[in-house]
Design an enzyme around this catalytic site. Structure first.
Site, short mmCIF file in Angstrom:
data_model
loop_
_atom_site.label_atom_id
_atom_site.label_comp_id
_atom_site.label_asym_id
_atom_site.label_seq_id
_atom_site.Cartn_x
_atom_site.Cartn_y
_atom_site.Cartn_z
N CYS A 128 -8.72 -40.11 67.40
CA CYS A 128 -8.90 -40.62 66.03
C CYS A 128 -9.18 -42.13 66.03
O CYS A 128 -9.75 -42.66 67.00
CB CYS A 128 -7.69 -40.27 65.17
SG CYS A 128 -8.01 -40.37 63.39
N LYS B 28 6.42 -47.11 60.29
CA LYS B 28 6.09 -45.69 60.51
C LYS B 28 7.34 -44.81 60.60
O LYS B 28 7.22 -43.60 60.70
CB LYS B 28 5.29 -45.53 61.82
CG LYS B 28 3.99 -46.31 61.88
CD LYS B 28 2.94 -45.65 61.04
CE LYS B 28 1.64 -46.42 60.96
NZ LYS B 28 0.84 -46.45 62.13
N GLY C 291 -6.61 -44.41 58.25
CA GLY C 291 -5.59 -44.97 59.14
C GLY C 291 -4.43 -45.48 58.30
O GLY C 291 -4.64 -46.20 57.31
N ALA C 292 -3.21 -45.13 58.70
CA ALA C 292 -2.04 -45.43 57.88
C ALA C 292 -1.91 -46.92 57.54
O ALA C 292 -1.61 -47.29 56.41
CB ALA C 292 -0.79 -44.94 58.60
N ASP D 163 1.00 -41.43 62.00
CA ASP D 163 1.15 -41.54 60.54
C ASP D 163 2.60 -41.51 60.12
O ASP D 163 2.96 -42.03 59.07
CB ASP D 163 0.38 -40.40 59.86
CG ASP D 163 -1.10 -40.63 60.05
OD1 ASP D 163 -1.64 -40.18 61.08
OD2 ASP D 163 -1.70 -41.30 59.20
N ASN E 39 0.49 -37.15 63.77
CA ASN E 39 -0.76 -37.90 63.92
C ASN E 39 -1.92 -36.94 63.68
O ASN E 39 -1.73 -35.73 63.46
CB ASN E 39 -0.84 -38.56 65.30
CG ASN E 39 -1.97 -39.59 65.37
OD1 ASN E 39 -2.13 -40.39 64.44
ND2 ASN E 39 -2.75 -39.57 66.41
N LYS E 40 -3.12 -37.47 63.73
CA LYS E 40 -4.33 -36.70 63.47
C LYS E 40 -4.33 -35.36 64.21
O LYS E 40 -3.95 -35.29 65.38
CB LYS E 40 -5.54 -37.54 63.89
CG LYS E 40 -6.90 -36.90 63.77
CD LYS E 40 -7.21 -36.38 62.40
CE LYS E 40 -7.05 -37.40 61.30
NZ LYS E 40 -7.12 -36.84 59.94
N ARG F 161 -3.16 -39.80 49.91
CA ARG F 161 -2.97 -39.22 51.26
C ARG F 161 -1.45 -39.09 51.46
O ARG F 161 -0.79 -40.06 51.80
CB ARG F 161 -3.53 -40.14 52.36
CG ARG F 161 -4.98 -40.55 52.28
CD ARG F 161 -6.00 -39.54 52.72
NE ARG F 161 -5.82 -38.80 53.94
CZ ARG F 161 -6.24 -39.18 55.15
NH1 ARG F 161 -6.78 -40.36 55.33
NH2 ARG F 161 -6.08 -38.40 56.20
#
Ligand code: RUB
Length: 269
Positions: free
Chosen positions: A100, A209, A14-15, A174, A183-184, A46
């Protein structure tokens, strides 16, 4: 180097949490010659999420422990404020769908559950199944009924009538970019299904973000997360997708709920 390793293997995920744990780890390198090297290692662990990039950009201007503490506080407070703005979107009896494991989306859901009873539909989130973590966390909360689904059932949950239909989708992100919301993997499909059935699709995101990087790398993870080698088969494992703005109702930020056009202005500024 266990923090970098834990970020790579998703023990830390998770960011927001990646940024928080990285900042705490960096405390011991403040003022030391290794500081920049450690920052680079953390950033490369990441590469897609922008939160760590943005906080490190701030930290490098004033590389002190005091600044680290301020950034940690700002990250934590942003989720609390996002929760206050987002909670009224969830009504008693709602069915909220999420994907997620996002600390920002969960902060909203937990805040709403202080006063309302509702159901949260959680996608399993292949291949690493962060949805299981989300389901377990929410199962502990009074007022929330949790339904766990495989990702491929997500569309069914957004359409009548087999599984009662979700009436709102809230996901994290993210990176918020001009071309859309990263995102995921699987988020884009979810947004398409929500749009098809006129279900509002919200993204929970702090200003950390907002992504003004020229390029973004969509992380490709080890293919073994999907399956062992198969002769003559190329396996790909992209970790994130990009949902175009036309499928997004609004972004729930610490400064209120913002429509895509307002977000565009912020990104251009
Ligand atoms: C996590 C994920 C989350 C965002 C936002 O992916 O996609 O939705 O990072 O999280 P992974 P948060 O498990 O691969 O890190 O709201 O906590 O910043």
């Amino acid at each position: 180097m266990s923090v970098v390793k834990d970020i790579k293997n998703l023990k830390i995920q998770g960011a927001t949490d990646i940024a928080l744990k990285s900042l705490n780890y960096l405390k011991r390198f403040v003022g030391k010659k290794d500081f920049n090297k450690k920052c680079t290692l953390l950033l490369n662990a990441r590469p897609t999420a922008v939160t760590l990039y943005n906080v490190l950009k701030e930290l490098k201007k004033t590389p002190t422990k005091k600044k680290i503490n301020e950034l940690v506080k700002a990250l934590n407070e942003s989720n609390q404020r996002i929760a206050k703005h987002g909670a009224p979107l969830i009504k008693s009896g709602s069915r909220v769908q999420t994907h997620c494991h996002s600390s920002s989306a969960l902060a909203i859901i937990k805040e709403a559950a202080k006063k309302k009873r509702f159901t949260v539909v959680v996608d399993e989130t292949r291949p690493k199944r962060q949805g299981i973590k989300t389901a377990k966390e929410l199962a502990k909360i009074r007022n929330i009924k949790v339904v766990l689904l495989v990702d491929s059932a997500a569309g069914l949950a957004l359409s009548p009538p087999v599984i009662p239909m979700s009436d709102i989708v809230i996901v994290g992100t993210d990176a918020i970019r001009k071309q859309g919301v990263i995102n995921k993997i699987g988020t884009y499909f979810l947004a398409l299904a929500a749009a098809e059935h006129d279900i509002p699709f919200y993204v929970a995101a702090s200003h950390f973000k907002f992504d003004k990087r020229k390029r973004v790398e969509i992380e490709e993870r080890p293919t073994e997360e999907i399956y062992k080698k198969i002769k003559n088969v190329e396996i790909r494992n992209p970790a994130f997708d990009i949902t175009p703005w036309k499928y997004i109702t609004a972004v729930i930020t610490e400064n209120g709920i913002k429509k895509p056009l307002e977000i565009m202005k912020i990104l251009k500024g």
